[in-house]
Scaffold this motif. Structure first.
Motif, short mmCIF file in Angstrom:
data_model
loop_
_atom_site.label_atom_id
_atom_site.label_comp_id
_atom_site.label_asym_id
_atom_site.label_seq_id
_atom_site.Cartn_x
_atom_site.Cartn_y
_atom_site.Cartn_z
N ILE B 205 0.74 -1.08 -0.02
CA ILE B 205 0.00 0.06 -0.14
C ILE B 205 0.92 1.35 0.05
N ARG B 206 1.74 1.11 0.88
CA ARG B 206 2.85 2.48 0.96
C ARG B 206 3.74 2.57 0.17
N GLU B 207 4.20 1.75 -0.58
CA GLU B 207 5.45 1.67 -1.38
C GLU B 207 5.22 1.18 -3.08
N MET B 208 4.65 0.22 -3.03
CA MET B 208 4.52 -0.35 -4.35
C MET B 208 3.41 0.52 -5.17
N ILE B 209 2.34 0.47 -4.58
CA ILE B 209 1.18 1.38 -5.28
C ILE B 209 1.27 2.85 -5.60
N PRO B 210 2.00 3.48 -4.71
CA PRO B 210 2.44 4.71 -5.20
C PRO B 210 3.55 4.99 -6.19
N ALA B 211 4.34 3.96 -5.64
CA ALA B 211 5.57 3.91 -7.22
C ALA B 211 5.00 3.58 -8.45
N LEU B 240 -8.80 -0.41 -2.44
CA LEU B 240 -9.00 0.81 -2.45
C LEU B 240 -7.87 1.61 -2.31
N ALA B 241 -6.99 1.35 -1.63
CA ALA B 241 -5.66 2.11 -1.84
C ALA B 241 -5.13 2.30 -3.37
N ALA B 242 -5.34 1.38 -4.15
CA ALA B 242 -4.88 1.23 -5.41
C ALA B 242 -5.61 2.32 -6.29
N ARG B 243 -7.12 2.15 -6.14
CA ARG B 243 -8.18 3.12 -6.63
C ARG B 243 -7.65 4.53 -6.27
N GLN B 244 -7.56 4.84 -5.13
CA GLN B 244 -6.98 6.05 -4.60
C GLN B 244 -5.90 6.68 -5.33
N ALA B 245 -5.00 5.71 -5.59
CA ALA B 245 -3.85 6.30 -6.46
C ALA B 245 -4.07 6.20 -7.97
#
Lengths: 416, 416
Positions: B205-211, B240-245
């Motif tokens: 959630i905190r590294e892969m998806i944002p990168a 949901l984190a991915a959608r947010q990103a």
């Protein structure tokens, strides 16, 4: 040791060498040889073994063909011991119609079904029949088949059955696939004899079998023993007449129900009982005791959606040699591929890869009584082989197009 | 109407044209057009219709490419919406071992299983990973696939997942297959996080998806929601984190048991819920109401011998759009062939040929949100097509090698 043909640089040779048939646990022994080489001369294998031994013992002729397997596996050319590859007419559209819910009766009412194959085959010129058959053999060859059986059975008159077998002989004479021909006059009672089936059986026994034997047009006689087709008693009578005339015997048995075919097969000690979807343990024991090969056709179960397969594991466990075949035919035998028969044998019937491979090579050659010269990679047998582009297991990666070359009698007859 | 590319002399064009997805009874409408022609310009289709209309309306440029279908059928290029095509290491030998009775635990103990794919992928150079992936895409292309999805998921560290997606982008940039990339960081909890799975989910959630979002390396985020892998709650949080990103969502759901994946899929209205072997009627109704596509992978059931398939008929009957995919992957996705997925959909899942074809084209394109430009033969879409050497039904004649040509954006990129 002199050779004019060599396959080298393999990852593995699966030779399927040794006595046939392979029964019980021995069916799982496909003769694996890591990094083996296969050498041949004049179309016959002279050496199968380790590369280092070949280097020590072997010499190549100046014009030798060397096939670099590039790290792929090598297996014997496939032997397909049950096909109806000769017929006229095209029923491939029935596949889509059946999937869309059309019944066999509806398709037959529209001029489809086996009657349409019989009508088309009777009407076909010899040239057209030959061209269609050649194209189908070409497809089989591309799938690695180097020897096959082929049945008549869409003529159902003496003349039309003889025509089929003569065309088959002519096609086989100049095709890379070696063909073992079978008279299947007793494939079905033709429409015009439905009210007098006894008369048709007499035609088979008194006309077809003697004529075929006289012209040596077939090596085998087969009967479709099934409820609604030929009874066990009728099958026995026809097969005994054929044996009397010098033909060897094989039969369709227990495909659509437990209709007694395997009992007749064991009693007559026919070479091969085919389909056997409904064979039970007593039937298996009888086949084992009589030395009858079980030739299984998982592609037929698949395309006909029979919802069950032959009990291959049970047959092997009870000592019956299992062979595999495609059942290429106009109405349901839609795959020409022995590797697909192997795939289904592994994933629908529970065979190991090695059992399936032996079933597609050595045991299939035994089912055709040709194990003396095909079905395995060993000195004295024909140089018939399939080169796989990767490991041997890639043969059952459907669609991956992993057959790199097909060799018959030391000649590369298909490559990509 | 001017065209620089024409497919003529067909027996039938199955266009799969029209709005996507095709739901319920409409899934059986593959848009059959007898003896149709397809014309394109600059890689986009400009005309699909009868030959006589084309003759009246159309003109070819001087340098136009004319593809004579020689009486064969034409269908849209296949869209494969679920693959794990990028990975390093070779586990094909596991196939033979599993068939011979080795358990997954035994294979894993010998260094096989998913852990070995992860180790190999982490260790691989970008060049080697690219070469392996390219070879697999080539195989898929020969089977008629012109668009596919491809997931990361064998890296399982931020660096290794990013490496996979960067290599995928580089490979896709010069491959004929159009690739839709997916982050599947949540494919498995890697060995080093087994005792602290929460920490791994935080990495996703905190590294892969944002990168991944920052570098725009993926269009989709996927999660393997299954008992023993990621729970429904964990899957929801990651998605949901991915959608947010800014990533679009798809997921593995109810493959090995009724583990709640389809509920999450419906709740989040992900684009596609994949596998669904254990979905029940309530799950199907939820998917239908949420407009989620069911992407089914019959090849996985087959090679993993799961003994059951997704309830495709039930899904269609309850209003879920069904798509088909191969699930190419190192441990069981051994077939690169969308035609084989169609074959199994027909013969193991009870679909009609037309339903399977729509599932492999238009509905699959919808599952990838690319139905605006691929998945059907209609003006405005890309000129992506498969030429069959015979009738369209030949596509499901396994082993018959019936794909004559594959066209992507108006260019013949495979022919035989």
């Amino acid at each position: 040791m002199l050779a004019d043909f060599l396959i080298c640089n393999t990852s593995e040779v699966l030779s399927c060498a040794g006595p046939a048939p392979r029964i019980g646990r021995r069916q799982a022994d496909a003769g694996s040889l890591a990094r083996g080489v296969v050498a041949a001369r004049g179309g016959l294998i002279v050496f199968v073994g380790h590369e280092s031994d070949w280097r020590r013992l072997g010499t190549l002729t100046d014009d030798a063909v060397v096939l670099d397997a590039r790290g792929g596996a090598v297996v014997p050319g496939f032997v397909d011991p049950h096909t109806h590859v000769i017929f006229a007419g095209d029923r491939r559209d029935e596949l889509r119609r059946r999937l869309a819910g059309a019944t066999y009766a509806e398709i037959a009412a529209d001029g489809g079904g086996i009657v349409s194959s019989v009508n088309a085959t009777r009407a076909a010129t010899e040239d057209d029949l030959a061209a269609d058959t050649r194209a189908r053999l070409d497809e089989m060859l591309r799938c690695g088949t180097t020897t096959c059986e082929a049945k008549s059975g869409y003529g159902l008159t003496t003349d039309a059955e003889l025509k089929m077998l003569r065309v088959l002989r002519a096609v086989a004479a100049d095709h890379d696939i070696e063909v073992s021909p079978t008279l299947l006059g007793a494939h079905e009672v033709p429409v015009e004899y439905r009210e007098r089936r006894r008369a048709y059986i007499d035609v088979v026994i008194r006309e077809m079998i003697p004529a075929v034997a006289r012209e040596r047009l077939a090596e085998w006689c087969d009967v479709f023993c099934e409820t609604g087709v030929f009874t066990p008693d009728e099958s026995r009578e026809i097969l005994l007449a054929a044996r009397q005339a010098g033909l060897k015997l094989r039969m369709h048995a227990d495909e659509l129900g437990p209709s007694g075919g395997s009992r007749v097969a064991a009693e007559l000690r026919v070479r091969s009982a085919d389909h056997l979807i409904f064979v039970d343990e007593a039937g298996a024991d009888a086949l084992a005791a009589a030395g009858v090969v079980a030739t299984l056709l998982p592609i037929a179960s698949f395309y006909l959606k029979l919802g069950r397969s032959a009990p291959a594991r049970m047959l092997i466990d009870r000592g019956v040699a299992v062979a595999l075949a495609t059942d290429v035919n106009p109405g349901g035998g839609f795959s020409p591929s022995m590797p697909f028969a192997m795939t289904l044998a592994c994933f629908s019937m529970g065979l190991t890869f090695e059992e399936a491979l032996v079933g597609a090579t050595l045991n299939a050659a035994y089912a055709l009584d040709r194990h003396d010269h095909v079905g395995g990679l060993e000195p004295g047998k024909q140089m018939d082989a399939v080169l796989v582009s990767g490991p041997a297991g890639d043969l059952i990666r459907v669609g991956a197009d992993t057959i790199r070359a097909v060799v018959k009698r030391g000649r590369v007859c298909h490559a990509r």
